[in-house]
Design a protein around this motif. Structure first.
Motif, short mmCIF file in Angstrom:
data_model
loop_
_atom_site.label_atom_id
_atom_site.label_comp_id
_atom_site.label_asym_id
_atom_site.label_seq_id
_atom_site.Cartn_x
_atom_site.Cartn_y
_atom_site.Cartn_z
N SER A 89 -7.88 28.60 -40.55
CA SER A 89 -8.51 29.89 -40.81
C SER A 89 -9.80 30.05 -40.00
O SER A 89 -10.09 31.13 -39.49
CB SER A 89 -8.79 30.02 -42.30
N ALA A 90 -10.56 28.98 -39.88
CA ALA A 90 -11.79 29.04 -39.06
C ALA A 90 -11.45 29.26 -37.59
O ALA A 90 -12.12 30.03 -36.90
CB ALA A 90 -12.60 27.76 -39.24
N GLY A 91 -10.41 28.59 -37.11
CA GLY A 91 -9.99 28.81 -35.73
C GLY A 91 -9.48 30.21 -35.49
O GLY A 91 -9.78 30.83 -34.46
N ALA A 92 -8.74 30.74 -36.45
CA ALA A 92 -8.23 32.11 -36.32
C ALA A 92 -9.37 33.12 -36.38
O ALA A 92 -9.36 34.13 -35.67
CB ALA A 92 -7.21 32.39 -37.40
N MET A 93 -10.36 32.86 -37.23
CA MET A 93 -11.52 33.75 -37.33
C MET A 93 -12.28 33.78 -36.00
O MET A 93 -12.68 34.85 -35.53
CB MET A 93 -12.45 33.28 -38.44
N THR A 94 -12.45 32.63 -35.39
CA THR A 94 -13.11 32.57 -34.09
C THR A 94 -12.30 33.33 -33.04
O THR A 94 -12.87 34.07 -32.22
CB THR A 94 -13.29 31.10 -33.66
N PHE A 95 -10.98 33.17 -33.07
CA PHE A 95 -10.11 33.87 -32.13
C PHE A 95 -10.21 35.38 -32.31
O PHE A 95 -10.36 36.13 -31.33
CB PHE A 95 -8.66 33.40 -32.32
N VAL A 96 -10.14 35.85 -33.55
CA VAL A 96 -10.19 37.29 -33.82
C VAL A 96 -11.54 37.87 -33.43
O VAL A 96 -11.62 38.94 -32.83
CB VAL A 96 -9.86 37.57 -35.30
N LYS A 97 -12.62 37.17 -33.74
CA LYS A 97 -13.94 37.65 -33.34
C LYS A 97 -14.07 37.72 -31.83
O LYS A 97 -14.68 38.64 -31.29
CB LYS A 97 -15.03 36.75 -33.92
N THR A 98 -13.48 36.75 -31.14
CA THR A 98 -13.56 36.73 -29.68
C THR A 98 -12.78 37.88 -29.06
O THR A 98 -13.29 38.55 -28.15
CB THR A 98 -13.02 35.40 -29.14
N ILE A 99 -11.58 38.15 -29.55
CA ILE A 99 -10.80 39.22 -28.91
C ILE A 99 -11.33 40.60 -29.28
O ILE A 99 -11.26 41.52 -28.47
CB ILE A 99 -9.29 39.12 -29.23
N PHE A 100 -11.87 40.76 -30.48
CA PHE A 100 -12.38 42.08 -30.85
C PHE A 100 -13.79 42.32 -30.33
O PHE A 100 -14.25 43.46 -30.32
CB PHE A 100 -12.33 42.28 -32.37
N ARG A 101 -14.47 41.29 -29.91
CA ARG A 101 -15.78 41.46 -29.28
C ARG A 101 -15.63 42.13 -27.92
O ARG A 101 -16.54 42.82 -27.46
CB ARG A 101 -16.47 40.12 -29.13
N ASN A 102 -14.51 41.91 -27.26
CA ASN A 102 -14.30 42.42 -25.91
C ASN A 102 -13.65 43.79 -25.86
O ASN A 102 -13.36 44.30 -24.79
CB ASN A 102 -13.44 41.44 -25.12
N ILE A 103 -13.43 44.42 -27.01
CA ILE A 103 -12.81 45.75 -27.03
C ILE A 103 -13.88 46.80 -26.77
O ILE A 103 -14.94 46.79 -27.37
CB ILE A 103 -12.13 46.01 -28.39
N LYS A 104 -13.57 47.71 -25.86
CA LYS A 104 -14.48 48.81 -25.55
C LYS A 104 -14.02 50.05 -26.32
O LYS A 104 -12.87 50.44 -26.25
CB LYS A 104 -14.45 49.13 -24.05
N VAL A 105 -14.91 50.63 -27.09
CA VAL A 105 -14.61 51.83 -27.84
C VAL A 105 -15.30 53.00 -27.16
O VAL A 105 -16.51 52.97 -26.93
CB VAL A 105 -15.08 51.69 -29.31
#
Length: 106
Positions: A89-105
């Protein structure tokens, strides 16, 4: 033992990240419990192997040996489920934060 733990950690995180990626790719935002359960499912495999080992590889007989064996095996597997689930879960949380940090809105 440390090397085995590190390998377990790396494999758990990698498989959980792949599972969460597929869930997010299907536009399902409920990935938190899936990541915990997918990583913790290793404990189910360990328990199934312990049952096989008890019935086919050991010569244990009697209720007391059965109770001690499966009691300690259950405690170990619950601990392993929580450990692997937390790591995944900690690894998945890091992954999700990383991919959503790079989204441009826009």
């Amino acid at each position: 033992m440390l090397v085995v733990y590190l390998i377990l950690t790396v494999v758990t995180v990698c498989t959980t990240v792949v599972a969460v990626y597929f869930v997010l790719n299907a536009e399902n935002h409920k990935w938190q419990w899936l990541s915990f359960n997918a990583a913790g499912s290793t404990a189910f495999y360990v328990f199934c192997y312990a049952v096989y080992y008890y019935y086919f590889k050991t010569n244990m007989q009697g209720f007391l040996q059965w109770a001690f064996y499966f009691g300690y095996t259950t405690v170990f597997c619950v601990g392993l489920f929580i450990l692997c689930g937390t790591v995944g879960s900690a690894g998945a949380m890091t992954f999700v934060k990383t991919i959503f940090r790079n989204i441009k809105v826009d």
